[in-house]
Write a protein that holds these residues in place. Structure first.
Motif, PDB file in Angstrom:
ATOM      1  N   SER A  82      75.926 -80.254 -27.753  1.00  0.00           N
ATOM      2  CA  SER A  82      76.971 -79.996 -28.746  1.00  0.00           C
ATOM      3  C   SER A  82      78.192 -79.452 -28.040  1.00  0.00           C
ATOM      4  CB  SER A  82      76.472 -78.971 -29.758  1.00  0.00           C
ATOM      5  OG  SER A  82      77.500 -78.636 -30.663  1.00  0.00           O
ATOM      6  N   SER A  83      79.366 -79.750 -28.599  1.00  0.00           N
ATOM      7  CA  SER A  83      80.582 -79.158 -28.042  1.00  0.00           C
ATOM      8  C   SER A  83      80.806 -77.782 -28.679  1.00  0.00           C
ATOM      9  CB  SER A  83      81.782 -80.063 -28.309  1.00  0.00           C
ATOM     10  OG  SER A  83      81.882 -80.297 -29.692  1.00  0.00           O
ATOM     11  N   GLY A  84      80.020 -77.458 -29.699  1.00  0.00           N
ATOM     12  CA  GLY A  84      80.169 -76.159 -30.360  1.00  0.00           C
ATOM     13  C   GLY A  84      79.024 -75.229 -30.000  1.00  0.00           C
ATOM     14  N   GLU A  85      78.948 -74.127 -30.729  1.00  0.00           N
ATOM     15  CA  GLU A  85      77.856 -73.180 -30.475  1.00  0.00           C
ATOM     16  C   GLU A  85      76.587 -73.692 -31.163  1.00  0.00           C
ATOM     17  OE1 GLU A  85      78.161 -68.681 -30.201  1.00  0.00           O
ATOM     18  OE2 GLU A  85      77.476 -68.972 -32.264  1.00  0.00           O
ATOM     19  N   PRO A  86      75.491 -73.861 -30.407  1.00  0.00           N
ATOM     20  CA  PRO A  86      74.273 -74.387 -31.026  1.00  0.00           C
ATOM     21  C   PRO A  86      73.772 -73.482 -32.149  1.00  0.00           C
ATOM     22  CG  PRO A  86      74.034 -74.218 -28.637  1.00  0.00           C
ATOM     23  CD  PRO A  86      75.323 -73.559 -28.994  1.00  0.00           C
ATOM     24  N   TRP A  87      73.138 -74.087 -33.126  1.00  0.00           N
ATOM     25  CA  TRP A  87      72.619 -73.329 -34.281  1.00  0.00           C
ATOM     26  C   TRP A  87      71.607 -72.269 -33.840  1.00  0.00           C
ATOM     27  CZ3 TRP A  87      67.402 -73.287 -35.847  1.00  0.00           C
ATOM     28  CH2 TRP A  87      66.568 -74.184 -35.167  1.00  0.00           C
ATOM     29  N   LEU A  88      70.932 -72.547 -32.702  1.00  0.00           N
ATOM     30  CA  LEU A  88      69.933 -71.616 -32.170  1.00  0.00           C
ATOM     31  C   LEU A  88      70.390 -71.241 -30.765  1.00  0.00           C
ATOM     32  CD1 LEU A  88      67.119 -70.276 -32.351  1.00  0.00           C
ATOM     33  CD2 LEU A  88      66.117 -72.423 -31.571  1.00  0.00           C
ATOM     34  N   ILE A  89      70.669 -69.962 -30.565  1.00  0.00           N
ATOM     35  CA  ILE A  89      71.220 -69.527 -29.278  1.00  0.00           C
ATOM     36  C   ILE A  89      70.064 -69.242 -28.328  1.00  0.00           C
ATOM     37  CG2 ILE A  89      72.718 -67.823 -28.137  1.00  0.00           C
ATOM     38  CD1 ILE A  89      74.399 -68.513 -30.356  1.00  0.00           C
ATOM     39  N   SER A  90      70.148 -69.855 -27.143  1.00  0.00           N
ATOM     40  CA  SER A  90      69.079 -69.636 -26.167  1.00  0.00           C
ATOM     41  C   SER A  90      69.693 -69.586 -24.778  1.00  0.00           C
ATOM     42  CB  SER A  90      68.063 -70.775 -26.246  1.00  0.00           C
ATOM     43  OG  SER A  90      68.704 -72.012 -26.022  1.00  0.00           O
ATOM     44  N   GLU A  91      68.880 -69.140 -23.823  1.00  0.00           N
ATOM     45  CA  GLU A  91      69.375 -69.112 -22.445  1.00  0.00           C
ATOM     46  C   GLU A  91      69.621 -70.534 -21.971  1.00  0.00           C
ATOM     47  OE1 GLU A  91      67.024 -66.875 -19.624  1.00  0.00           O
ATOM     48  OE2 GLU A  91      67.205 -65.111 -20.940  1.00  0.00           O
ATOM     49  N   THR A  92      70.662 -70.697 -21.171  1.00  0.00           N
ATOM     50  CA  THR A  92      71.026 -72.025 -20.686  1.00  0.00           C
ATOM     51  C   THR A  92      69.909 -72.589 -19.810  1.00  0.00           C
ATOM     52  OG1 THR A  92      73.243 -71.182 -20.593  1.00  0.00           O
ATOM     53  CG2 THR A  92      72.872 -73.243 -19.457  1.00  0.00           C
ATOM     54  N   ARG A  93      69.665 -73.851 -19.950  1.00  0.00           N
ATOM     55  CA  ARG A  93      68.698 -74.508 -19.067  1.00  0.00           C
ATOM     56  C   ARG A  93      69.391 -74.912 -17.768  1.00  0.00           C
ATOM     57  NH1 ARG A  93      63.657 -75.357 -21.153  1.00  0.00           N
ATOM     58  NH2 ARG A  93      63.459 -75.355 -23.413  1.00  0.00           N
ATOM     59  N   THR A  94      68.602 -75.301 -16.772  1.00  0.00           N
ATOM     60  CA  THR A  94      69.210 -75.696 -15.506  1.00  0.00           C
ATOM     61  C   THR A  94      69.607 -77.176 -15.587  1.00  0.00           C
ATOM     62  OG1 THR A  94      67.141 -76.478 -14.568  1.00  0.00           O
ATOM     63  CG2 THR A  94      67.659 -74.144 -14.241  1.00  0.00           C
TER      64      THR A  94
END
Ligand code: NOJ
Length: 516
Positions: free
Chosen positions: A401-413
């Motif tokens: 998504s170009s926006g903030e995801p509905w579920l905030i999580s740590e970034t994946r690699t």
């Protein structure tokens, strides 16, 4: 032959698959754009989780209109575009149907709340209070608390197996039967090829509404759903009748009915299939700690208990991710691949859950970002970790998504993304694809009953027709005797065939074909 007879499915958790408009919620245009990923992977069918208008109290499993699309996910036209593109790519479309309960915002329930004379009152399960004014019986909700909520206006309680905002529909009412037949017709007319039926074992209740007995030995007052023996609230014979009638409805239309059925013990499952549902999912591995011996024996027992097969899964939007449950890291990925090699030849239909092809482990969701109603109540059971966004490519939002995801999580690699993995022949994505290729290339030669082969403990080994699947789930090298001349079509790790002896490396599965 039905389209699912030798097919592999893929579960799309729509909210977290691909967002096209930057609102942080995955949607149909996003999914349509990413269908090439699924076609390249080599799956045959896409199961899409509920996309209907919904207040999203249970993230779509609380449906406010069974015949439309929630604006967050798109429009009916965009659903049609998705289905058309899927069909163009040779992918079947399976949609989730939620007949046990609706949302409390559904017009039927809003009407039912108007009073005992409402034309929709009987769409739901109402009972008078117990003599002390409390709930009518001791039934408990799966999401906690009593399975009954008082409607103060009418003085009656309504039943809900999940949240109070998910009132149970009353399958003793013929009007509910008719309404759902229309829902199935509506989606079949739009070209869907199958239905995944949510909590399929729980539609009907025992009309006595008697208390459920407590589970022996719990040593306290029953507090949780698991503390009761579910004699009266779920798994009633009338539920099977519903599916028999649905089966007649879909007959001759090559439409799959696959149920999410939880009944214990597993052999009690056979009444749900045959002349009722076509398939039910096998959940028997999900609660188990990784253990090669138990996994191998559980698979064999499951196959023997339902010889026509199961919907085989390693995970879903309700479970912690398979690779995490299998120990994580490269070993977790190898175990998952070896297990797929075991599952890919069994009768039934395997379903990958989105991201399993990338070897994803649980996403990390900080406590303050938890959204799942289960996770808010019991953090360790929370379902957010398997629901974090798909990582597509390096860059902001990893292409989800170009926006903030509905579920905030740590970034994946970046190495977890589909695009990076596509360029690496050793990545989980390339290895899953190679296994699926081998499955497809041997498809015409695999068939008939499962013929189990002698193998060391912790090894799944069977032959079906001219194809054998051998999966070493253990952490050591094993040798399996395979009478007859074979070729290794594909192995997920080291596999050496010397005469009729196959040596398989640790955590390695192989598909073999009889030499013509
Ligand atoms: C099973 C679904 O898979 C789960 O996500 C949902 O919360 C419950 N059914 C209730 O619909």
């Amino acid at each position: 032959m039905s389209w699912w007879a030798d097919a592999v499915g893929y579960e799309v958790y729509l909210r977290s698959f691909a967002d096209s408009d930057g609102d942080g919620v995955g949607d149909f245009p996003g999914l349509t754009k990413r269908l090439d990923h699924l076609a390249d992977l080599g799956i045959d069918a896409v199961w899409v989780t509920p996309f209907y208008p919904s207040p999203q109290r249970d993230f779509g499993y609380d449906v406010a209109d069974y015949c439309d699309v929630d604006p967050a996910f798109g429009t009916l036209e965009q659903f049609d575009e998705f289905a058309a593109r899927a069909h163009e790519l040779g992918l079947k479309v399976v949609i989730d149907i939620v007949p046990n309960h609706s949302s409390s915002e559904h017009p039927w329930f809003r009407s039912a709340l108007e009073g005992k004379d409402s034309p929709h009152r009987d769409h739901y399960v109402w009972r008078d209070p117990a003599p002390d004014g409390g709930p009518p019986n001791n039934w408990l909700a799966i999401f906690g608390g009593p399975a009954w909520t008082l409607d103060e206006a009418s003085g009656q309680y309504y039943m809900h197996l999940f949240l109070p905002e998910q009132p149970d529909l009353n399958w003793a009412s013929p009007a509910v039967h008719r309404a759902f037949e229309q829902v199935l017709e509506f989606w079949m007319a739009r070209g869907v090829d199958g239905f995944r039926i949510d909590v399929a074992h729980s539609l009907c209740e025992d009309r006595s509404f008697a208390d459920n007995p407590p589970k022996p030995g719990i040593g306290r007052e029953p507090e949780d759903f698991g503390d009761l023996l579910h004699v009266h609230d779920i798994d009633q014979p009338e539920t099977i009748e519903v599916y028999r009638s649905w089966r007649r409805l879909v007959a001759d239309r090559d439409v799959l009915l696959i149920g999410e059925v939880y009944v214990d013990p597993a052999p009690a499952m056979d009444k749900y299939v045959d002349d009722a549902l076509h398939l039910t999912f096998f959940f028997g591995l999900n609660p188990l700690e990784w253990d090669p011996v138990t996994f191998a024996s559980t698979l064999r027992e499951a196959t023997e208990s339902l010889p026509d097969g199961w919907g085989w899964i390693q995970g879903s939007h309700d479970e912690h991710r398979a690779v995490t449950r299998f120990g994580g890291g490269p070993e977790g990925v190898e175990r998952s691949l070896a297990l797929w090699a075991a599952l890919f030849g069994l009768p039934g239909m395997p379903f990958l859950f989105q991201g399993e092809e990338l070897g994803l482990e649980n996403g990390v969701v900080a406590p303050e970002h938890v959204l799942d109603p289960v996770g808010k109540r019991i953090p360790e059971d929370g379902r957010d970790p398997c629901r974090t966004p798909m990582p597509w490519e390096p860059g902001a939002g990893h292409g989800f998504s170009s926006g903030e995801p509905w579920l905030i999580s740590e970034t994946r690699t970046d190495n977890e993304t589909a695009s990076v993995q596509a360029g690496d022949p050793e990545s989980p994505l390339s290895r899953t694809r190679a296994l699926l290729d081998a499955r497809r290339s041997t498809a015409g030669r695999r068939g008939g009953p499962v013929d189990w082969l002698d193998a060391p403990e912790g090894v799944v080994a069977y032959r079906r027709g001219e194809v054998a699947h051998v999966a070493n789930l253990t952490d050591g090298v094993v040798t399996v005797a395979l009478p007859g001349p074979w070729d290794v079509a594909h192995a997920t790790g080291e596999a050496v065939l010397v005469g009729d002896r196959l040596e398989l490396g640790a955590r390695t599965g192989a598909i073999l074909g009889v030499v013509a």
